[in-house]
Motif scaffolding. Structure first.
Motif: not given
Length: 318
Positions: A72-78, A138-147
């Motif tokens: 559903n979305f993108k993230m960037e890991l630094l 909120l769903n995306d925030a939870l997804y990132a936390y679980d990721w």
């Protein structure tokens, strides 16, 4: 650590924020002028939902970055090259739940990593309204936390950080985790958090004429948010102020005294403290919404980031 050097160079005494610096006055005037010009406001609103996460950005050579695509979305890991720091900052950007990820949050990410002594930073370009109203963010925030948990990080090594809506989202995520008896992160850094979408605090009227960003109008998004849809505005997952903060991790909350959202921070700090949470509330005199965007260019924002550095140092057991 170029940015860290800029923060700590010069006098060892933090700048006095009892008055506004020349740099801050200039930025404040520009912000006020920008928001009083209808054409510029229209341009800003038209670009609000356009994400910068796919744009090329050159971090300093001691960093590596990875773009991660989810369903559903993108993230960037630094990451800091050759760093063995086990901590990670999970960054939620601001923008009133209608603004997408912007390049300045990469600068925030770099600074969080440097101030965190080589900590990693995961920035997420969560879905925004009106196309994706609550509970998408909120769903995306939870997804990132679980990721993060699924990729080797533990809860006690995760620190949430966010400004404006992102600060509120960090607290909303902790309410969600608490309600499901899940382990919470190690700490929260919240810059001018938006915690009360009912706009019930006294500062909404007291600072109406002096807030350069939201003041002098009832047409701004803080009064007309499309994020909640038909949901109850007092739902803690939307307005964290109305939730139970018992068991929350330590929080650093920074806010400007001239903000209409000032009471969003004060009321959360008072409530959380009364429920046993360790909270540091720092009110920066004469400052405006998310003045930390000034990075190292304003004495006030520089002092705020030094405070973030000290908070991260306290949270991280290295």
């Amino acid at each position: 650590m170029a940015l860290l050097d800029k923060l700590t160079s010069g006098s060892s005494t933090p700048p006095d924020t009892s008055g506004m610096s020349k740099q801050a006055k200039l930025v404040c005037e520009l912000v006020a002028d920008f928001n009083s010009n209808n054409l510029l406001t229209q341009i800003r609103n038209n670009n609000r939902s356009k994400s910068d996460i796919d744009k090329t950005y050159k971090y300093p050579d001691h960093f590596t970055s990875e773009l991660i695509e989810t369903k559903n979305f993108k993230m960037e890991l630094l990451k800091w090259k050759n760093s063995h720091n086990p901590y990670v900052v999970l960054q939620f950007h601001g923008g009133g739940y209608v603004g997408a990820f912007k390049t300045q949050y990469r600068m925030f990410a770099g600074l969080y990593s440097e101030l965190g002594k080589g900590a990693s930073v995961l920035s997420i370009d969560y879905r925004v309204a009106p196309e994706n109203p609550y509970p998408a963010a909120l769903n995306d925030a939870l997804y990132a936390y679980d990721w993060l948990l699924n990729h080797g990080y533990s809860e006690n090594h995760i620190i949430l950080a966010g400004d404006s809506a992102g600060g509120g989202l960090a607290m909303a995520l902790c309410h969600y985790l608490t309600d499901r008896d899940r382990i919470l992160p190690a700490g929260i850094v919240a810059m001018s958090p938006w915690t009360d979408l009912t706009a019930s605090g006294s500062s909404y009227t007291e600072n109406f004429e002096i807030d350069p960003l939201f003041g002098n109008t009832n047409e701004s998004l803080i009064y007309n948010s499309v994020y909640p849809g038909n949901h109850d505005l007092t739902d803690p997952y939307i307005s964290p102020l109305f939730g139970d903060f018992t068991g929350f991790p330590p929080m650093l909350i920074q806010v400007g005294s001239n903000e209409m959202l000032l009471s969003d921070s004060i009321l959360v700090a008072e409530k959380a403290k009364s429920q046993g949470v360790k909270v540091r509330l720092s009110i920066y005199e004469n400052m405006f919404h998310v003045f930390q965007m000034g990075m190292t260019l304003m004495p006030e924002s520089k002092k705020a980031w030094v405070e973030v550095s000290k908070f991260l140092e306290q949270m991280m057991v290295l």
